[in-house]
Design a protein around this motif. Structure first.
Motif, PDB file in Angstrom:
ATOM      1  N   ARG A 118       0.831  -1.199   0.000  1.00  0.00           N
ATOM      2  CA  ARG A 118       0.000   0.000   0.000  1.00  0.00           C
ATOM      3  C   ARG A 118       0.874   1.261   0.000  1.00  0.00           C
ATOM      4  NH1 ARG A 118      -4.315   2.319  -1.886  1.00  0.00           N
ATOM      5  NH2 ARG A 118      -5.401   3.688  -0.459  1.00  0.00           N
ATOM      6  N   PHE A 119       1.964   1.216   0.772  1.00  0.00           N
ATOM      7  CA  PHE A 119       2.892   2.346   0.847  1.00  0.00           C
ATOM      8  C   PHE A 119       3.487   2.648  -0.532  1.00  0.00           C
ATOM      9  CE2 PHE A 119       7.274   3.896   1.343  1.00  0.00           C
ATOM     10  CZ  PHE A 119       7.057   5.037   2.106  1.00  0.00           C
ATOM     11  N   GLU A 124       1.624   4.087  10.096  1.00  0.00           N
ATOM     12  CA  GLU A 124       0.193   4.417  10.159  1.00  0.00           C
ATOM     13  C   GLU A 124      -0.617   3.472   9.277  1.00  0.00           C
ATOM     14  OE1 GLU A 124      -0.437   8.511   9.206  1.00  0.00           O
ATOM     15  OE2 GLU A 124       0.656   9.250  10.975  1.00  0.00           O
ATOM     16  N   ILE A 125      -0.048   3.108   8.121  1.00  0.00           N
ATOM     17  CA  ILE A 125      -0.725   2.169   7.219  1.00  0.00           C
ATOM     18  C   ILE A 125      -0.870   0.811   7.897  1.00  0.00           C
ATOM     19  CG2 ILE A 125      -0.568   0.930   5.020  1.00  0.00           C
ATOM     20  CD1 ILE A 125       0.887   3.393   3.874  1.00  0.00           C
ATOM     21  N   LEU A 173       0.790   4.128  -2.925  1.00  0.00           N
ATOM     22  CA  LEU A 173       0.497   5.538  -2.652  1.00  0.00           C
ATOM     23  C   LEU A 173       1.675   6.435  -3.032  1.00  0.00           C
ATOM     24  CD1 LEU A 173      -1.282   5.179   0.819  1.00  0.00           C
ATOM     25  CD2 LEU A 173      -2.357   5.814  -1.346  1.00  0.00           C
ATOM     26  N   THR A 174       2.887   5.970  -2.748  1.00  0.00           N
ATOM     27  CA  THR A 174       4.087   6.747  -3.057  1.00  0.00           C
ATOM     28  C   THR A 174       4.223   6.974  -4.562  1.00  0.00           C
ATOM     29  OG1 THR A 174       5.197   5.838  -1.103  1.00  0.00           O
ATOM     30  CG2 THR A 174       6.595   6.879  -2.751  1.00  0.00           C
ATOM     31  N   CYS A 216       2.624   9.455   2.748  1.00  0.00           N
ATOM     32  CA  CYS A 216       2.061   8.500   3.706  1.00  0.00           C
ATOM     33  C   CYS A 216       3.132   7.985   4.651  1.00  0.00           C
ATOM     34  CB  CYS A 216       1.398   7.334   2.973  1.00  0.00           C
ATOM     35  SG  CYS A 216       2.486   6.515   1.785  1.00  0.00           S
ATOM     36  N   ASN A 217       2.673   7.366   5.738  1.00  0.00           N
ATOM     37  CA  ASN A 217       3.560   6.828   6.757  1.00  0.00           C
ATOM     38  C   ASN A 217       3.287   5.330   6.880  1.00  0.00           C
ATOM     39  OD1 ASN A 217       4.085   5.891   9.617  1.00  0.00           O
ATOM     40  ND2 ASN A 217       5.034   7.916   9.717  1.00  0.00           N
ATOM     41  N   ILE A 260       1.340  10.420  -3.295  1.00  0.00           N
ATOM     42  CA  ILE A 260       0.558  10.706  -2.087  1.00  0.00           C
ATOM     43  C   ILE A 260       1.439  10.464  -0.851  1.00  0.00           C
ATOM     44  CG2 ILE A 260      -1.491  10.081  -0.734  1.00  0.00           C
ATOM     45  CD1 ILE A 260      -2.715   9.059  -3.412  1.00  0.00           C
ATOM     46  N   ASP A 276      -3.633   1.021  10.409  1.00  0.00           N
ATOM     47  CA  ASP A 276      -4.935   1.025   9.735  1.00  0.00           C
ATOM     48  C   ASP A 276      -5.335  -0.381   9.292  1.00  0.00           C
ATOM     49  OD1 ASP A 276      -5.190   3.730  10.060  1.00  0.00           O
ATOM     50  OD2 ASP A 276      -4.535   4.251   8.029  1.00  0.00           O
TER      51      ASP A 276
END
Length: 227
Positions: A155-156, A170-171, A159-160, A166-167, A164, A174
């Motif tokens: 997911r990281f 945090e992912i 998004l990268t 992101c951390n 976008i 979640d």
């Protein structure tokens, strides 16, 4: 007799990607349940029903007929005989789909439509409760998962690549929270069907996962042919 493949698993396990690939290799229909929810959202929007009007939504459900076909390899979604594929990505359809997804009657109607499709066509369907609730009699059931760390990394990177910010920690948090919610929800919680094949994709490529599912189907068909 139609052949049905059910793929269940937690968020970020790659279910949709794998389901589409397997369906393509087998020339089966990939049942995009998300698109079906959007079509249902469009149906209520066109009727002018508010997402807060639970009674009207429940009463109107029975009038919706949604089906998925493939024309020249491209998914087409039909709502009461009309091709609505081009309208599914509108903001109205998306907002309404999100708002109505919590209604039990909406879910029951969509499960009914999904089961109807699976009875008529060879399908691959993915979700949280396909093998346990939607298609309990599926010819092949797969429980596809991956470690929280692997799913968070995927997911990281996704998004990268889109730019976008992101951390990754945090992912991970979640994903863990979503797993807990999916496994403990009141209606159709995520769980592995007793006869589902457990497939951990943490150290596998997409092609390797798809091949493992195709091999499992071949073995199943081979055994049934010998009986």
């Amino acid at each position: 007799m139609s052949v049905n493949i059910a793929i269940d698993g937690p968020a970020g396990a790659g279910k949709s990607t794998i389901a589409k690939m397997v369906a393509g290799k087998l020339n089966f229909i990939y049942v995009d349940t998300g698109a079906m929810y959007r079509a249902m959202g469009l149906y209520f929007h066109n009727l002018g029903i508010s997402p807060e009007d639970g009674d009207s939504i429940c009463n109107a459900c029975k009038g919706a007929d949604i089906s998925i076909v493939y024309e020249a390899g491209v998914q087409q979604v039909f709502l009461n005989g009309e091709n609505v594929t081009g309208l599914l990505r509108t903001e109205e359809a998306g907002k309404m789909a999100s708002a109505i997804s919590g209604y039990a009657k909406v879910r029951e109607k969509l499960v009914e439509l999904q089961q109807k499709m699976a009875a008529l066509e060879n399908v691959v369907m993915d979700g949280r409760d396909i093998g346990t609730v939607v298609l309990p009699g599926a010819d092949l059931k797969i429980y596809l998962t991956a470690s929280v760390e692997t799913r968070a990394k995927r997911r990281f990177l996704e998004l990268t690549e889109k730019g976008i910010p992101c951390n990754i920690k945090e992912i991970e948090k979640d994903i863990e929270e979503r797993d807990y919610h999916d496994m403990h929800r009141e209606n159709s919680p995520l769980r592995r069907a007793e006869d589902a094949i457990y497939l951990d994709s943490s150290d596998m490529t997409i092609d390797e996962v798809a091949d493992a599912i195709l091999d499992a189907l071949s073995q199943k068909e081979g055994k049934s042919g010998q009986e």
